[in-house]
Enzyme design. Structure first.
Site, PDB file in Angstrom:
ATOM      1  N   PRO A 290       0.840  -1.204   0.000  1.00 37.62           N
ATOM      2  CA  PRO A 290       0.000   0.000   0.000  1.00 37.62           C
ATOM      3  C   PRO A 290       0.878   1.258   0.000  1.00 37.62           C
ATOM      4  CG  PRO A 290       0.030  -1.011   2.183  1.00 37.62           C
ATOM      5  CD  PRO A 290       0.751  -1.948   1.267  1.00 37.62           C
TER       6      PRO A 290
ATOM      7  N   SER B 161       6.869   5.417   9.918  1.00 36.25           N
ATOM      8  CA  SER B 161       6.991   4.180   9.159  1.00 36.25           C
ATOM      9  C   SER B 161       5.631   3.526   8.951  1.00 36.25           C
ATOM     10  CB  SER B 161       7.927   3.214   9.888  1.00 36.25           C
ATOM     11  OG  SER B 161       7.212   2.567  10.913  1.00 36.25           O
ATOM     12  N   LYS B 162       5.640   2.521   8.094  1.00 39.34           N
ATOM     13  CA  LYS B 162       4.393   1.829   7.778  1.00 39.34           C
ATOM     14  C   LYS B 162       3.786   1.189   9.027  1.00 39.34           C
ATOM     15  CE  LYS B 162       5.244   1.165   2.953  1.00 39.34           C
ATOM     16  NZ  LYS B 162       4.907   0.469   1.752  1.00 39.34           N
ATOM     17  N   ARG B 163       4.602   0.853   9.981  1.00 40.50           N
ATOM     18  CA  ARG B 163       4.103   0.162  11.175  1.00 40.50           C
ATOM     19  C   ARG B 163       3.560   1.122  12.241  1.00 40.50           C
ATOM     20  NH1 ARG B 163       4.260  -4.462   9.818  1.00 40.50           N
ATOM     21  NH2 ARG B 163       5.931  -5.298   8.554  1.00 40.50           N
TER      22      ARG B 163
END
Ligand code: GLU
Length: 502
Positions: free
Chosen positions: A15, A261-263
């Protein structure tokens, strides 16, 4: 100035992070501001990292944000194809061109050989860099003589094509945001341009495509700044004019410590993606969380760019008008999830009651509640100030649609006295006699009665709210009873008194 042509060039590896959406947005705003062309190029040369669904996700995200793509895989255009894997046949000749010029070479080193070299350098306390300092000792078309390496090619031995970074040269180049940069080539390695799988690497494909697609400005994330010296060298080797470069600052975590970040979204409870990601490890999206795309775009635009004024609310049209790369900062921008909500709150307030009622009606339907749009308009008007999202309207109004079944015990403890039941019964009798149940009509009658009786207005109104709402929340009491109507008001008083006094 030649025509402005910019590209957003994501790799479909999952994504699209909101940092990527911001890069797309700055490209889009810059293109539109300068009557230019906004191109979407899919960079999928790294087949190992390709993720199914990512390409569609990228396009849907841009669409949701209102960024119309002028040239791309769906739209077509005169410089296509716009997906690198569909351009595979183009790249090889450019790698060959550089080999012929002597600016690139074949390298036959196996991963194991490179590992050994790395280990040896480490033992000497050095970092291994594949460049002029060691290339003569390695297995390539520079260290070997011509018949030797030609034989290897003939036999079909695996090889890559590397860029021959010159030794100890100062390269000078400019970035619109960072200014003038000087790098010595001895710190750079001979990057692989062409892989043994017949695919170009990012560096080669990116430069060739930017040139062939006549890209005038490259606007991309800061993480690509270390690649910029190589990119400049490649333009020089090809004899092409480079585009103008702008490297955007990072988006930082809310506490300012490190890159968003993505997390982080999962950890901190806010989305870091524009849309819900439905595959594998699923992730929340701004769209599904109830954000308006205009609010999301407005918020993103101001994360790194500033208009130089106090203005914070910008329509996309206003953003296009106001945008300039000169006003993009160098330092990272801290992402603030509360500010994101604030933007949505502002956009919700700007919506007409009719628009909001239409949106709210959808949500009510999912609760099995069907209400006339005109009635909903008046309801929305009462509570919208307290809402940042359409879903908040439900939390603010659930008691309009159904009588409470429970009554806040805290409020009962504090507000319900010996005399309260009797007073509410009197109030009920009083309201029963009023025909015009508008707020303007009931309010003075009730207040008059309280005064004449010498009752405590706070005590009466709090108990009244408790039986109508079930808790001490909600808008003006007389507005509430106007909306639910006389019959329902009387029923709720009766029900409340009987349950609480039981
Ligand atoms: N494909 C690169 C990325 O995923 C594009 C970098 C660039 O814009 O040059 O970010």
């Amino acid at each position: 100035m030649a025509q402005v042509r910019v590209r957003f060039a994501p790799s479909p590896t999952g994504p699209l992070h909101i940092g990527g959406v911001r890069t797309a947005l700055y490209n889009y705003l810059f293109a539109k501001k300068n009557n230019g062309v906004f191109i979407l190029r899919i960079e999928d040369t790294d087949q190992a990292r390709f993720v199914e669904g990512a390409e569609e996700y990228i396009m849907e995200s841009l669409e949701w944000c209102g960024m119309k793509v002028d040239e791309g895989i769906r739209e077509g255009g005169a410089y296509g194809p716009y997906r690198q894997s569909d351009r595979q046949a183009i790249y090889r000749q450019y790698a060959d061109m550089l080999v012929e010029k002597g600016d690139a070479y074949y390298a036959f080193d196996t991963p194991e050989q490179l590992e050994i070299m790395r280990g040896e350098s480490e033992k000497e306390g050095k970092t291994f860099i594949y460049n002029a300092s060691v290339r003569e000792k390695l297995n390539n078309s520079i260290s070997l003589n011509k018949p030797e390496w030609e034989e290897k090619l003939r036999k079909g031995e695996a090889y890559v094509i590397r860029y021959r970074m010159p030794a100890d040269q100062e390269i000078h180049f400019d970035d619109i945001i960072r200014g003038h940069i000087v790098v010595n080539t001895s710190t750079l390695d001979d990057k692989v341009l062409f892989k043994s799988d017949g695919m170009p690497t990012y560096h080669l494909a990116n430069i060739v495509d930017d040139h062939l697609m006549k890209i005038s400005h490259v606007i991309r994330g800061e993480e690509w700044l270390p690649s910029l010296p190589l990119h400049f060298m490649l333009y020089r080797s090809f004899g092409w004019d480079p585009p103008l470069f702008s490297h955007l600052p990072l988006l930082l975590k809310p506490d300012g410590k490190g890159k968003l970040s993505k997390r982080d979204g999962d950890k901190m409870g806010f989305p870091v993606f524009p849309l819900y990601w439905p595959y594998g490890e699923t992730a929340k999206g701004y769209r599904e969380d109830g954000y308006y795309p205009e609010a999301f775009v407005n918020m993103l635009a101001l994360l790194g760019w500033n208009p130089g004024t106090e203005q914070e609310l910008f329509s996309i049209k206003e953003l296009i008008e106001a945008f300039s790369i000169d006003r993009v900062g160098k330092s990272g921008s801290r992402f603030d999830p509360d500010k994101a909500k604030w933007f949505n709150h502002q956009y919700l307030q700007k919506r007409s009651n009719n628009q909001l009622a239409i949106e709210f009606r959808e949500l009510l339907r999912s609760h099995g509640i069907f209400v006339d749009i005109v009635e909903l308009e008046s309801l929305v008007a009462l509570v919208k100030e307290r809402a940042s999202f359409v879903k908040d309207l439900w939390e603010q109004t659930d008691f309009f649609f159904k009588a409470p079944d429970t009554y806040d015990p805290e409020v009962i403890k504090k507000r319900w006295k010996e005399e309260t039941a009797g007073q509410l019964n009197e109030l009920k009798a009083l309201l029963e006699k009023i025909d015009d149940f508008s707020s303007a009509s009931t309010e003075p009658v009730v207040k008059d009665w309280i005064e004449k009786k010498g009752y405590n207005i706070g005590a009466i109104m709090n108990a009244f709210r408790l039986v109508i709402v079930g808790a001490s929340r909600g808008p003006h009491m007389f507005d509430i009873i106007e909306w639910i109507g006389k019959e329902e008001t009387l029923r709720r008083i009766e029900k409340g008194v009987s349950i609480i006094t039981r």
